[in-house]
Motif scaffolding. Structure first.
Motif, mmCIF file in Angstrom:
data_model
loop_
_atom_site.group_PDB
_atom_site.id
_atom_site.type_symbol
_atom_site.label_atom_id
_atom_site.label_comp_id
_atom_site.label_asym_id
_atom_site.label_seq_id
_atom_site.Cartn_x
_atom_site.Cartn_y
_atom_site.Cartn_z
ATOM 1 N N LYS A 1 1.079 -0.703 0.084
ATOM 2 C CA LYS A 1 0.012 0.541 -0.610
ATOM 3 C C LYS A 1 0.646 1.268 0.057
ATOM 4 C CE LYS A 1 -3.707 0.869 2.797
ATOM 5 N NZ LYS A 1 -5.043 0.218 4.343
ATOM 6 N N TRP A 2 0.757 2.044 -0.612
ATOM 7 C CA TRP A 2 1.517 2.797 -0.935
ATOM 8 C C TRP A 2 0.204 4.993 -0.794
ATOM 9 C CZ3 TRP A 2 0.997 5.851 -5.630
ATOM 10 C CH2 TRP A 2 0.415 5.788 -6.496
ATOM 11 N N THR A 3 0.410 6.548 -0.832
ATOM 12 C CA THR A 3 0.444 7.526 -0.955
ATOM 13 C C THR A 3 0.978 8.034 -1.622
ATOM 14 O OG1 THR A 3 1.011 8.187 0.601
ATOM 15 C CG2 THR A 3 -1.080 6.912 1.313
ATOM 16 N N VAL A 4 0.400 8.781 -1.994
ATOM 17 C CA VAL A 4 0.637 10.262 -3.126
ATOM 18 C C VAL A 4 1.801 11.208 -2.376
ATOM 19 C CG1 VAL A 4 0.532 11.749 -5.275
ATOM 20 C CG2 VAL A 4 -0.546 9.424 -5.165
ATOM 21 N N GLY A 5 2.870 11.527 -1.607
ATOM 22 C CA GLY A 5 3.339 12.451 -2.005
ATOM 23 C C GLY A 5 4.091 13.586 -2.180
ATOM 24 N N VAL A 6 5.020 13.802 -2.142
ATOM 25 C CA VAL A 6 6.095 14.002 -3.049
ATOM 26 C C VAL A 6 6.624 12.900 -3.717
ATOM 27 C CG1 VAL A 6 8.036 15.923 -3.292
ATOM 28 C CG2 VAL A 6 7.218 16.524 -1.504
ATOM 29 N N THR A 7 6.729 11.930 -3.228
ATOM 30 C CA THR A 7 7.091 10.785 -4.361
ATOM 31 C C THR A 7 5.703 9.853 -3.362
ATOM 32 O OG1 THR A 7 8.274 10.363 -2.804
ATOM 33 C CG2 THR A 7 9.395 11.224 -4.269
ATOM 34 N N SER A 8 6.004 8.935 -4.183
ATOM 35 C CA SER A 8 5.132 7.563 -3.694
ATOM 36 C C SER A 8 5.431 7.046 -2.357
ATOM 37 C CB SER A 8 4.693 6.119 -4.156
ATOM 38 O OG SER A 8 5.083 6.322 -6.008
ATOM 39 N N THR A 9 4.631 7.192 -1.149
ATOM 40 C CA THR A 9 4.743 6.791 0.306
ATOM 41 C C THR A 9 4.876 4.918 0.069
ATOM 42 O OG1 THR A 9 4.957 9.327 0.288
ATOM 43 C CG2 THR A 9 5.002 7.612 1.990
ATOM 44 N N PRO A 10 5.654 4.930 0.736
ATOM 45 C CA PRO A 10 4.856 3.842 1.255
ATOM 46 C C PRO A 10 4.321 3.947 2.728
ATOM 47 C CG PRO A 10 7.402 3.327 0.935
ATOM 48 C CD PRO A 10 7.198 4.884 1.202
#
Ligand code: HEM
Length: 103
Positions: A84-93
């Protein structure tokens, strides 16, 4: 993340998409974490090699497995939770429930 380059499953963690095979070459120009052009990251090679070294050292030192709580779930649910990951400045685990046991 463009489906134009990576396909409709662009958001899935599928590292094998970076392996060339007969009739398929992964799209180098669509992978730009270090950007490109005259200001391309100077540390790209170093950072890439260092990441592999860190992972290799961790795998050599520890047996890494899902926590018992995750391990009892069906395999596809385990995969979904662990990648699972979320969108931040980059893809964040997301939260990765792994157990590290010294070898
Ligand atoms: C995963 C690790 C790294 C990522 C994702 C990353 C990413 C980036 C990005 C996106 C830029 C901006 C490029 C631009 O302005 O278009 C950059 C620039 C730069 N990075 Fe990295 N970097 C990483 C590690 C490193 C390391 C380890 C070093 C040094 C040992 C380094 C040295 C530099 C330098 C000097 C620049 C400026 C280049 C310039 O403006 O000419 N980076 N990096």
């Amino acid at each position: 993340m463009s489906p134009l380059y990576w396909g409709e499953d662009a958001e899935l963690f599928r590292p094998e998409r970076f392996i060339d095979s007969p009739g398929y070459e992964w799209p180098r120009d669509a992978w730009i974490p270090f950007t490109g052009g005259p200001h391309v990251c100077l540390g790209q090679r170093f950072a890439t090699v260092e990441s592999v070294c860190i992972l290799a050292r961790m795998a050599r030192k520890y047996r890494i497995s899902p926590t018992p709580e995750i391990a009892k779930l069906p395999k596809d649910e385990q995969w979904r939770r662990l990648t699972k990951w979320t969108v931040g400045v980059t893809s964040t685990p997301g939260r990765v429930d792994l157990l590290f046991e010294k070898r």
